[in-house]
Design a protein around this motif. Structure first.
Motif, PDB file in Angstrom:
ATOM      1  N   SER A 183       0.744  -1.297   0.216  1.00 12.85           N
ATOM      2  CA  SER A 183       0.135  -0.025  -0.088  1.00 12.85           C
ATOM      3  C   SER A 183       0.991   1.263   0.038  1.00 12.85           C
ATOM      4  O   SER A 183       0.382   2.273  -0.502  1.00 12.85           O
ATOM      5  CB  SER A 183      -1.021  -0.095   1.249  1.00 12.85           C
ATOM      6  OG  SER A 183      -0.262  -0.034   2.282  1.00 12.85           O
ATOM      7  N   SER A 184       2.060   1.227   0.522  1.00 11.70           N
ATOM      8  CA  SER A 184       3.031   2.367   0.683  1.00 11.70           C
ATOM      9  C   SER A 184       3.404   2.707  -0.995  1.00 11.70           C
ATOM     10  O   SER A 184       3.404   3.890  -1.254  1.00 11.70           O
ATOM     11  CB  SER A 184       4.038   2.112   1.368  1.00 11.70           C
ATOM     12  OG  SER A 184       5.139   3.079   1.481  1.00 11.70           O
ATOM     13  N   LEU A 185       3.839   1.529  -1.440  1.00 14.03           N
ATOM     14  CA  LEU A 185       4.235   1.652  -2.908  1.00 14.03           C
ATOM     15  C   LEU A 185       3.065   2.287  -3.719  1.00 14.03           C
ATOM     16  O   LEU A 185       3.384   3.208  -4.753  1.00 14.03           O
ATOM     17  CB  LEU A 185       4.777   0.487  -3.568  1.00 14.03           C
ATOM     18  CG  LEU A 185       6.002   0.002  -2.938  1.00 14.03           C
ATOM     19  CD1 LEU A 185       6.421  -1.598  -3.421  1.00 14.03           C
ATOM     20  CD2 LEU A 185       7.120   0.818  -3.470  1.00 14.03           C
ATOM     21  N   ALA A 186       2.002   1.857  -3.588  1.00 15.08           N
ATOM     22  CA  ALA A 186       0.852   2.296  -4.559  1.00 15.08           C
ATOM     23  C   ALA A 186       0.549   3.711  -4.051  1.00 15.08           C
ATOM     24  O   ALA A 186       0.302   4.442  -4.942  1.00 15.08           O
ATOM     25  CB  ALA A 186      -0.389   1.349  -4.210  1.00 15.08           C
ATOM     26  N   LEU A 187       0.201   4.054  -2.836  1.00 18.85           N
ATOM     27  CA  LEU A 187      -0.234   5.126  -2.457  1.00 18.85           C
ATOM     28  C   LEU A 187       0.704   6.342  -2.545  1.00 18.85           C
ATOM     29  O   LEU A 187       0.576   7.480  -2.645  1.00 18.85           O
ATOM     30  CB  LEU A 187      -1.004   5.091  -0.816  1.00 18.85           C
ATOM     31  CG  LEU A 187      -2.425   4.106  -1.068  1.00 18.85           C
ATOM     32  CD1 LEU A 187      -2.935   3.962   0.269  1.00 18.85           C
ATOM     33  CD2 LEU A 187      -3.670   4.929  -2.019  1.00 18.85           C
ATOM     34  N   HIS A 188       1.963   6.220  -2.119  1.00 18.34           N
ATOM     35  CA  HIS A 188       2.995   6.894  -1.831  1.00 18.34           C
ATOM     36  C   HIS A 188       3.557   7.333  -3.259  1.00 18.34           C
ATOM     37  O   HIS A 188       4.157   8.430  -3.698  1.00 18.34           O
ATOM     38  CB  HIS A 188       4.192   6.914  -0.772  1.00 18.34           C
ATOM     39  CG  HIS A 188       3.794   6.769   0.534  1.00 18.34           C
ATOM     40  ND1 HIS A 188       4.809   6.502   1.505  1.00 18.34           N
ATOM     41  CD2 HIS A 188       2.504   7.432   1.025  1.00 18.34           C
ATOM     42  CE1 HIS A 188       4.245   7.121   2.618  1.00 18.34           C
ATOM     43  NE2 HIS A 188       2.942   7.464   2.468  1.00 18.34           N
ATOM     44  N   HIS A 189       3.651   6.411  -4.272  1.00 21.03           N
ATOM     45  CA  HIS A 189       4.523   6.425  -5.405  1.00 21.03           C
ATOM     46  C   HIS A 189       3.742   5.960  -6.737  1.00 21.03           C
ATOM     47  O   HIS A 189       4.354   5.869  -7.565  1.00 21.03           O
ATOM     48  CB  HIS A 189       5.715   5.415  -5.243  1.00 21.03           C
ATOM     49  CG  HIS A 189       6.660   5.664  -4.150  1.00 21.03           C
ATOM     50  ND1 HIS A 189       7.277   6.838  -3.839  1.00 21.03           N
ATOM     51  CD2 HIS A 189       6.781   4.843  -2.916  1.00 21.03           C
ATOM     52  CE1 HIS A 189       8.115   6.668  -2.783  1.00 21.03           C
ATOM     53  NE2 HIS A 189       7.677   5.536  -2.093  1.00 21.03           N
ATOM     54  N   GLY A 190       2.386   5.845  -6.593  1.00 20.23           N
ATOM     55  CA  GLY A 190       1.585   5.616  -7.748  1.00 20.23           C
ATOM     56  C   GLY A 190       1.897   4.459  -8.528  1.00 20.23           C
ATOM     57  O   GLY A 190       1.889   4.362  -9.754  1.00 20.23           O
ATOM     58  N   ARG A 215      -9.843   5.831   1.946  1.00 22.35           N
ATOM     59  CA  ARG A 215     -10.986   6.523   2.276  1.00 22.35           C
ATOM     60  C   ARG A 215     -10.529   7.813   2.836  1.00 22.35           C
ATOM     61  O   ARG A 215     -10.876   8.881   2.720  1.00 22.35           O
ATOM     62  CB  ARG A 215     -11.974   6.026   3.129  1.00 22.35           C
ATOM     63  CG  ARG A 215     -12.924   4.869   2.421  1.00 22.35           C
ATOM     64  CD  ARG A 215     -13.941   4.441   3.229  1.00 22.35           C
ATOM     65  NE  ARG A 215     -13.607   3.725   4.412  1.00 22.35           N
ATOM     66  CZ  ARG A 215     -13.461   2.648   4.654  1.00 22.35           C
ATOM     67  NH1 ARG A 215     -13.706   1.745   3.703  1.00 22.35           N
ATOM     68  NH2 ARG A 215     -13.096   1.917   5.855  1.00 22.35           N
ATOM     69  N   LYS A 216      -9.463   7.782   3.707  1.00 20.04           N
ATOM     70  CA  LYS A 216      -8.967   8.871   4.529  1.00 20.04           C
ATOM     71  C   LYS A 216      -8.274   9.804   3.685  1.00 20.04           C
ATOM     72  O   LYS A 216      -8.164  10.974   3.750  1.00 20.04           O
ATOM     73  CB  LYS A 216      -7.746   8.245   5.282  1.00 20.04           C
ATOM     74  CG  LYS A 216      -7.051   9.436   6.360  1.00 20.04           C
ATOM     75  CD  LYS A 216      -6.156   8.858   7.435  1.00 20.04           C
ATOM     76  CE  LYS A 216      -5.606   9.716   8.171  1.00 20.04           C
ATOM     77  NZ  LYS A 216      -6.424  10.438   8.908  1.00 20.04           N
ATOM     78  N   LEU A 217      -7.599   9.245   2.603  1.00 20.70           N
ATOM     79  CA  LEU A 217      -6.707  10.036   1.604  1.00 20.70           C
ATOM     80  C   LEU A 217      -7.670  10.572   0.279  1.00 20.70           C
ATOM     81  O   LEU A 217      -6.951  11.208  -0.747  1.00 20.70           O
ATOM     82  CB  LEU A 217      -5.418   9.111   0.915  1.00 20.70           C
ATOM     83  CG  LEU A 217      -4.525   8.861   2.074  1.00 20.70           C
ATOM     84  CD1 LEU A 217      -3.479   8.074   1.415  1.00 20.70           C
ATOM     85  CD2 LEU A 217      -3.869  10.204   2.823  1.00 20.70           C
ATOM     86  N   SER A 218      -9.082   9.713   0.397  1.00 22.22           N
ATOM     87  CA  SER A 218     -10.009  10.206  -0.843  1.00 22.22           C
ATOM     88  C   SER A 218      -9.277   9.759  -1.977  1.00 22.22           C
ATOM     89  O   SER A 218      -9.128  10.409  -3.025  1.00 22.22           O
ATOM     90  CB  SER A 218     -10.191  11.758  -0.860  1.00 22.22           C
ATOM     91  OG  SER A 218     -10.693  12.297   0.289  1.00 22.22           O
TER      92      SER A 218
END
Length: 516
Positions: A183-190, A215-218
């Protein structure tokens, strides 16, 4: 990359380990019953330690254990604080064969890369493209440390590759657990990420966690996907990724990553990468940090040496049954070079490799109460067996032998870090073994007093033996590196990702296959 230097290094390291076998394959539970202090420490080293004070011995151990480069080790050898040449020579040799020192040694640093130097080819830094995830989703602190460093490294490592060839790619996170790294790779780095875990309840937990973060980051949750599967060298990762192209779009290549892949899973990932067997979408990159060397299964089991690990196939996780095949491949050794030598480590050596010398050197303190109690219990059990009549004697000796061979002994008898009193510990241990306990509390107190002098010896022996832990890890990881090079993949190396005090298994095995 040529392999002769690596083969020569491995030969030297395994020769050294064999010369230290009396220490390496000793067992702490037998410290009293087998008089390990007298029978397992090489003679010249034992003579020196017996002449030294307890404090002087610890000072030498802590001083050398804290040295992290060859120059510092040479300086120490030239001017040791006390006369203990044999002890210093042994400890320094252990340090020279650690990955930490080898990574800075001129002859061997070609097999390592640094992740911190800006502008250097080994510097694979990429700034986050998304807001930081709240710390509540990355607990405990150790996991935050690992994920923050490894995700940045992988993102830079992978993105440079994709940019170079102007292609698109996805990461497959093997043994992804609750999805901290993925999830860090996906949400931080696309980055598109498929997390794969053997347990369906764990994959489900990863999905739930990721949805909460989105949900938190929309954010939409399509970049991070989960799959429940058992991964072996025959797994078609390309096929798994291709199933997601409807959500992701076209994927040209896959990066296979794993943060602390347990036991045989680490070498399975390495073999899967090197096999180039993925259908449709090739596996072009590898970044794997292994762990749990004690759960590695070995290929070679010398006659009469019954200490192979059981395959790392968990029958259940959190009470949920896990469907896994029974044809797992032994994970050590991997390289043809070590296989041709029929090389083996043994269970005691693998257990030792899972421990952390860096933490002991950092804390400079160690509690041996639990080790002393277990060694004292073993002595009592051996005396009980020797005094018993047949068939009770044979039954008890067989039980004790099986405990050592299987690595399943008394286990924890108290919750958390609580250390029981010796009498209570004995009472619970005998009950767990199904034996009648007849000693009085005064008998136990008298026994503790009689063997009290062993505590300081256990401390010195335990730390001295732990110097071999990084050496065993060196053999395991260099074997995996050599295997990749033998398979014709020339761009492969080890990278130190983590602070070893925080995360002892801190070296990643990295490789990539360039497109012609």
């Amino acid at each position: 990359m040529e392999t002769n230097t690596l083969q020569s290094l491995l030969s030297d390291v395994i020769d050294f380990l064999r010369s230290a076998d009396s220490l390496l394959n000793s067992h702490m539970v037998s410290f009293i019953s087998e008089n390990v202090w007298e029978n397992r420490i090489p003679g010249e080293i034992a003579e020196e330690i017996n002449r030294m004070t307890y404090d002087d011995t610890l000072n030498v151990l802590y001083a050398i254990g804290g040295l992290k480069d060859e120059a510092s080790l040479i300086d120490y050898v030239l001017s040791p604080p006390v006369d203990c040449r044999a002890l210093v020579q042994f400890l320094v040799q252990c340090r020279k064969y650690s990955l930490e020192v080898l990574s800075s040694t001129r002859e061997t640093r070609r097999y390592f890369k640094c992740k911190t130097k800006e502008g250097d080819e080994g510097s694979l830094v990429l700034k986050c493209v998304k807001p930081n995830i709240s710390p509540q989703y990355l607990t405990p602190a150790k996991k935050r440390h690992e994920v923050s460093l490894m995700s940045v490294f992988i993102a830079g490592f992978f993105q440079k590759y994709l940019d170079k060839y102007e292609i698109s790619g996805a990461v497959v996170d093997i043994g992804g657990g609750k999805g901290y790294l993925g999830s860090s790779l996906a949400l931080h780095h696309g980055i598109k990420v498929l997390g794969v875990d053997v347990a369906s309840n764990v994959s489900s937990a990863a999905k739930t966690r990721n949805e909460k973060i989105c949900r938190k980051l929309s954010e939409k949750c399509t970049l991070y996907q989960q799959k429940t599967a058992y991964v072996s060298p025959k797994t078609d990762l390309g096929g798994l990724v291709k199933e997601l192209e409807g959500d992701w779009g076209k994927v040209d290549c896959v990066a296979l990553v794993g943060l602390h892949t347990c036991g045989n899973l680490g070498p399975s990932c390495v073999e899967l990468f090197a096999s180039k067997a993925s259908s449709g979408i090739p596996i072009s990159m590898l970044c794997n940090v292994g762990c749990c060397y004690n759960l590695l299964e070995e290929k070679f089991d010398p006659e009469g040496y019954s200490n192979r690990a059981k395959p790392c196939l968990p029958p259940s996780l959190n009470g949920k049954l896990v469907e896994v095949p029974l044809d797992s491949n032994p994970g050590f050794p991997m390289s043809t070079f070590l296989c041709n030598k029929n090389f083996w480590l043994g269970r005691n050596a693998r257990n030792l490799a899972s421990q952390s010398l860096d933490r002991v050197m950092f804390e400079k303190k160690i509690s041996v109460d639990a080790l002393f109690q277990r060694a004292l219990l073993q002595n009592v059990l051996m005396e009980l067996a020797n005094d018993a009549s047949e068939p009770e004697r044979g039954v008890l000796l067989l039980k004790l032998e099986k405990m050592l061979i299987d690595g399943k002994g008394i286990g924890r008898l108290a919750k958390g870090n609580c250390v029981l009193g010796v009498y209570e510990y004995f009472t619970r241990a005998f009950g767990k073994l199904g034996l009648k306990f007849t000693l009085s509390e005064s008998d136990v107190d008298e026994m503790c007093l009689k063997f009290k002098h062993f505590k300081s010896k256990i401390t010195m022996f335990y730390i001295m033996r732990m110097f071999l832990a990084p050496v065993v890890e060196t053999v395991i990881l260099l074997d995996r590196l050599l295997y990749i090079l033998e398979e014709g993949i020339n761009e492969a190396y080890l990278v130190k990702l983590f602070d070893p005090v925080v995360s002892p298994r801190c070296f990643a095995l990295c490789a990539r296959i360039n497109i012609d």
